[in-house]
Design an enzyme around this catalytic site. Structure first.
Site, mmCIF file in Angstrom:
data_model
loop_
_atom_site.group_PDB
_atom_site.id
_atom_site.type_symbol
_atom_site.label_atom_id
_atom_site.label_comp_id
_atom_site.label_asym_id
_atom_site.label_seq_id
_atom_site.Cartn_x
_atom_site.Cartn_y
_atom_site.Cartn_z
ATOM 1 N N HIS A 98 5.328 6.029 11.583
ATOM 2 C CA HIS A 98 4.806 5.913 10.215
ATOM 3 C C HIS A 98 3.829 7.088 10.031
ATOM 4 O O HIS A 98 2.614 6.894 9.966
ATOM 5 C CB HIS A 98 4.112 4.555 10.063
ATOM 6 C CG HIS A 98 3.813 4.142 8.657
ATOM 7 N ND1 HIS A 98 3.939 4.985 7.569
ATOM 8 C CD2 HIS A 98 3.377 2.950 8.156
ATOM 9 C CE1 HIS A 98 3.589 4.317 6.473
ATOM 10 N NE2 HIS A 98 3.256 3.096 6.804
ATOM 11 N N ARG A 130 0.802 -1.219 0.000
ATOM 12 C CA ARG A 130 0.000 0.000 0.000
ATOM 13 C C ARG A 130 0.835 1.268 0.000
ATOM 14 O O ARG A 130 0.588 2.202 -0.767
ATOM 15 C CB ARG A 130 -0.896 0.071 1.259
ATOM 16 C CG ARG A 130 -2.245 -0.537 1.119
ATOM 17 C CD ARG A 130 -2.699 -1.038 2.468
ATOM 18 N NE ARG A 130 -1.777 -2.068 2.900
ATOM 19 C CZ ARG A 130 -1.891 -3.350 2.546
ATOM 20 N NH1 ARG A 130 -2.898 -3.747 1.837
ATOM 21 N NH2 ARG A 130 -1.007 -4.254 2.935
ATOM 22 N N THR A 131 1.799 1.323 0.894
ATOM 23 C CA THR A 131 2.511 2.594 1.066
ATOM 24 C C THR A 131 3.271 2.964 -0.204
ATOM 25 O O THR A 131 3.141 4.075 -0.723
ATOM 26 C CB THR A 131 3.460 2.503 2.276
ATOM 27 O OG1 THR A 131 2.687 2.121 3.414
ATOM 28 C CG2 THR A 131 4.133 3.831 2.554
ATOM 29 N N LYS A 189 26.678 -3.570 -1.880
ATOM 30 C CA LYS A 189 28.141 -3.546 -2.015
ATOM 31 C C LYS A 189 28.803 -2.839 -0.835
ATOM 32 O O LYS A 189 30.014 -2.673 -0.804
ATOM 33 C CB LYS A 189 28.537 -2.808 -3.294
ATOM 34 C CG LYS A 189 27.944 -3.355 -4.572
ATOM 35 C CD LYS A 189 28.405 -2.491 -5.750
ATOM 36 C CE LYS A 189 27.657 -2.813 -7.019
ATOM 37 N NZ LYS A 189 27.880 -1.794 -8.052
ATOM 38 N N ARG A 203 11.472 3.862 3.373
ATOM 39 C CA ARG A 203 11.091 2.876 4.397
ATOM 40 C C ARG A 203 12.314 2.035 4.714
ATOM 41 O O ARG A 203 13.011 1.569 3.817
ATOM 42 C CB ARG A 203 9.955 1.985 3.904
ATOM 43 C CG ARG A 203 9.720 0.793 4.824
ATOM 44 C CD ARG A 203 8.485 0.031 4.507
ATOM 45 N NE ARG A 203 7.287 0.776 4.858
ATOM 46 C CZ ARG A 203 6.060 0.253 4.829
ATOM 47 N NH1 ARG A 203 5.864 -0.984 4.452
ATOM 48 N NH2 ARG A 203 5.010 0.981 5.168
HETATM 49 C C1 NCD Z 1 1.924 -1.005 8.199
HETATM 50 C C2 NCD Z 1 3.415 -0.799 8.326
HETATM 51 O O1 NCD Z 1 4.160 -1.041 7.388
HETATM 52 O O2 NCD Z 1 3.791 -0.344 9.389
HETATM 53 N N1 NCD Z 1 1.509 -1.166 6.888
HETATM 54 C C3 NCD Z 1 1.178 -0.039 6.172
HETATM 55 O O3 NCD Z 1 2.018 0.777 5.872
HETATM 56 N N2 NCD Z 1 -0.101 0.144 5.862
HETATM 57 C C4 NCD Z 1 1.364 -2.010 9.103
HETATM 58 C C5 NCD Z 1 1.997 -3.368 9.194
HETATM 59 O O4 NCD Z 1 2.918 -3.706 8.458
HETATM 60 O O5 NCD Z 1 1.511 -4.132 10.042
#
Ligand code: NCD
Length: 308
Positions: free
Chosen positions: A134, A56-57, A85, A106
């Site tokens: 997040h 999703r993100t 590397k 991320r």
């Molecule tokens: C979450 C995350 O990555 O923190 N997912 C997201 O971004 N919607 C939740 C999760 O991974 O449980």
């Protein structure tokens, strides 16, 4: 709104934003949803650096950018980059800032987004750093609550599941402290909300309760925020086995709840929500995921100075 400046800003921790600033982001997201802006990001490039899995993100950031006429570059796993590397995160960011206008990152390490923001002179957006924060998921969660319930002020929310490792819970609890929300933290003791978050909420005078029994909280709730047990954060796989099936939320929970209860989940779900719940209007998690587009459009266009 006077005094609120987003242009050039990093989005690293939800702690960096006041309640007024969060409401401002939501108002821009509403505008984006009502009046799409297909050319707003023309000529701009977003770089997405994903060192941890994401559906999703990553895809909603990409779609958000493209639906505004912008372009994207990036990678979906670290192994395909020169980090393999031995290149440092700092050097990687230094390269990517020359190729793009905004970075979305991320990473599995807490603090990786903050470090990247120090390295880069362009805006950096934290798309999840380890168990820490997040912030854009939180903006989506706030937007969803506001849209579904009609307000943020004074709501009662129950966080259910892995509150120790769940970064979306950590960010959202801090954000809701601006809006006098009451909170129930529902988890096994071993996965409870970290003490330093509880201390922070206490200092902010938030009313909260801790329990391991969802039925104790249910009748009070406007929002039930369900999370998965974060398998990849456990040092010991046997510990994960102990907790993986502790909660399962299905249609039966609606019996003991307010009629207007909404169930949220940042997703992915891995068994903690019975798909039989999906058909009930109370199940708002797919609508929540869809809200990722307008909210991330708002965030991108704000930090790039394309909207005021
Ligand atoms: C979450 C995350 O990555 O923190 N997912 C997201 O971004 N919607 C939740 C999760 O991974 O449980």
């Amino acid at each position: 709104m006077g005094g609120i400046v987003f242009k050039g800003r990093d989005i690293i921790s939800i702690r960096d934003f006041s309640g007024e600033e969060l409401l401002y982001v939501l108002s821009i997201a509403r505008r984006m949803e009502q009046r799409p802006q297909p050319a707003l990001m023309k000529g701009r490039i977003m770089a997405s650096m994903f060192f941890e899995p994401s559906t999703r993100t990553r895809l909603s950031f990409t779609a958000a950018m493209k639906r505004m006429g912008g372009d994207t570059i990036g990678f979906a796993k670290g192994e395909v980059t020169s980090t393999k590397k031995g290149e440092t995160l700092w050097d990687t960011v230094k390269m990517i800032e020359a190729y793009s206008d905004v970075i979305v990152i991320r990473h599995s390490l807490e603090g990786a987004a903050r470090l990247s923001a120090e390295a880069a002179s362009i805006p950096v957006i934290n798309a999840g750093d380890g168990t820490n924060q997040h912030p854009t998921q939180t903006m989506i969660d706030l937007y969803t609550i506001q849209k579904e319930i009609g307000k943020l002020d004074g709501i009662t929310i129950g966080f259910l599941g892995d509150l120790k490792y769940g970064r979306t819970v950590h960010s959202l609890a801090i954000a809701l402290s601006h809006f006098k929300a009451k909170m129930y933290f529902i988890s096994p003791t071993a996965l409870k909300m970290p003490e330093y978050y509880l201390d922070e909420l206490e200092q902010k005078r938030v009313t909260f309760h801790e329990t391991d029994d969802v039925l104790k909280a249910l009748k009070h709730l406007d929002v039930l925020y369900v999370t998965r047990i974060q398998q990849e954060r456990f040092a010991d796989p046997l510990e994960y086995e102990k907790f993986k099936n502790v909660y399962k939320v299905g249609p039966d929970i609606l019996n003991g709840a307010k009629k207007s209860l909404i169930v949220l989940h940042p997703l992915p779900r891995v068994g903690e929500i019975d798909p039989a719940l999906d058909e009930f209007p109370n199940a708002a998690y797919f609508r929540q995921a869809a809200n990722g587009i307008p909210v991330r459009q708002a965030v991108l266009s704000l930090v790039l100075g394309a909207v005021k």
